[in-house]
Design an enzyme around this catalytic site. Structure first.
Site, short mmCIF file in Angstrom:
data_model
loop_
_atom_site.label_atom_id
_atom_site.label_comp_id
_atom_site.label_asym_id
_atom_site.label_seq_id
_atom_site.Cartn_x
_atom_site.Cartn_y
_atom_site.Cartn_z
N LYS A 255 37.16 89.55 -60.66
CA LYS A 255 36.77 90.75 -59.96
C LYS A 255 36.65 91.87 -60.48
CE LYS A 255 39.22 88.35 -55.86
NZ LYS A 255 40.33 88.32 -55.32
N GLY B 105 48.49 79.30 -46.08
CA GLY B 105 47.13 79.07 -46.42
C GLY B 105 46.64 80.41 -47.57
#
Length: 385
Positions: free
Chosen positions: A194, A176
């Site tokens: 970011k 995941g």
């Protein structure tokens, strides 16, 4: 004494992060999820589900909108609409904030409401709040670090197991850490957003995402990893920006770091982000960069800060600056099929797989690599730190 009313939140999205936010708020007395909008609603969600965003804009009892749907649309329309309606906004959406930074920060200031996005950079690390606190105290001159858990997990796996790129990616997807379509992680786009947000806050500026030169890890191979070991180096995807006299340097690239650098020891899906203050020197922040609860934690912390009286963004400076990477010089590992005049002139030594260049500017070699991929799509570069 008048009892303080709980924060009433409209939660946009009940997916991985959104449901984590819902779980955090469910047992609190100082805030409540007044309603939610989501295509998928978990069985144990008991708040009202709204179908039309205009209902949220018009509801004067809702003071804060939390957006965790991701993507650019309809997130942009929903977030800007909430700000125009005089509501505080908390978002984890790095794409939205990087793309519409000036507009949204200006709109929040105009309306006198809070706009917070701590979860958009660093996941569960309180990076943006820590950065903004430093900026209030003294100038920040540089930021750098590992800002993407997916690529760090893959590179760490390739170094520790000797496995292939494809095997590392599949494992990241099984756990995941990587999306079904991991392109934005692998090509550095996720990190770039970011870095844009972080740099804007650090230097009080607005830089365009398109101006931040970016090299990802999508072309790294297990043979490259063997070469890195022979050099006594470990490969990490590192973002970096620094304040210049007349602008900002900002770029992302695979970097070969020695074991003495803290970045070399960052395992699995963790991040390490650092700032350099003019007087305090280097400070580093470590933690999980993604995941339901780490990300939801920072979303909730933004809500707590708003409850505590925060009514702003992290900075209100929006200086226009240019990005210039021509003054940053590095030596590079280069692996390409064949050669050309530029590479021949810049070669310092040849390895079994790849070569090491003489010192060249970040701007020059990033431009060369992009051009080189017309002849060799798998060309890979990594700086030596």
């Amino acid at each position: 004494m008048t009892e303080k009313k709980p924060m009433r939140i409209a939660l946009l999205g009940l997916g991985t992060v959104g449901y984590g936010v819902y779980e955090y708020i469910r047992d609190r007395e100082d805030m409540v999820v007044a309603c939610a909008m989501s295509l998928v609603v978990p069985d144990d969600v008991t708040c009202p589900i709204v179908k039309n965003i205009e209902e949220i804009f018009a509801d004067s009892s809702i003071d804060t909108v939390v957006e965790v749907i991701g993507g650019l649309h309809p997130a942009y329309e929903w977030v800007s609409g909430a700000l125009k309606a005089g509501k505080n906004v908390v978002t984890a959406n790095k794409l939205l904030i990087a793309r519409h930074y000036r507009e949204l920060v200006s709109l929040a200031k105009e309306k006198g409401v809070a706009l917070r996005c701590t979860a958009a950079a660093g996941g569960g690390i309180p990076w943006l709040t820590s950065l903004s606190h430093c900026v209030q105290q003294e100038p920040v001159v540089e930021i750098s670090g590992i800002m993407n858990g997916t690529t760090n997990f893959m590179l760490d796996t390739m170094h520790t197991t000797g496995g292939s790129f494809d095997a590392a990616l599949k494992q990241a997807q099984r756990l995941g850490y990587a999306e079904a379509n991991p392109a934005d992680d692998l090509n550095g786009a996720d990190v770039r957003r970011k870095l844009v947000i972080s740099s804007n806050i650090a230097y009080g500026c607005v830089i365009d995402e398109a101006d931040v030169s970016t090299e990802g890890i999508e072309h790294v191979t297990d043979a490259d990893i063997v070469s890195f070991r022979s050099l006594g180096r470990i490969c990490k995807l590192i973002a970096e920006s620094r304040k210049l006299e007349n602008g900002v340097a900002a770029f992302i690239e695979p970097s070969l770091v020695p074991p003495s650098m803290p970045e070399s020891a960052i395992p699995e899906n963790y991040n390490l982000i650092s700032l350099v203050g003019e007087h305090i020197g280097k400070q580093s922040f470590y933690g999980q960069g993604a995941g339901r609860y780490p990300t939801a934690y920072n979303v909730l912390q933004d809500c707590v800060d708003i409850l505590g009286g925060v009514r702003c963004f992290y900075t209100d400076r929006l200086d226009a600056v240019s990005v210039d990477n021509s003054a940053v010089l590095r030596t590079y590992y280069v692996r390409t099929n064949g050669s050309d005049r530029w590479l021949q002139d810049k070669t310092d030594r040849v390895l079994d797989c790849g070569l090491i260049t003489k010192p060249v500017s970040v701007a020059e070699i990033h431009a060369w690599a992009k051009q080189r991929r017309a002849a060799d799509p798998d060309c890979f570069i990594a700086s030596l730190r």
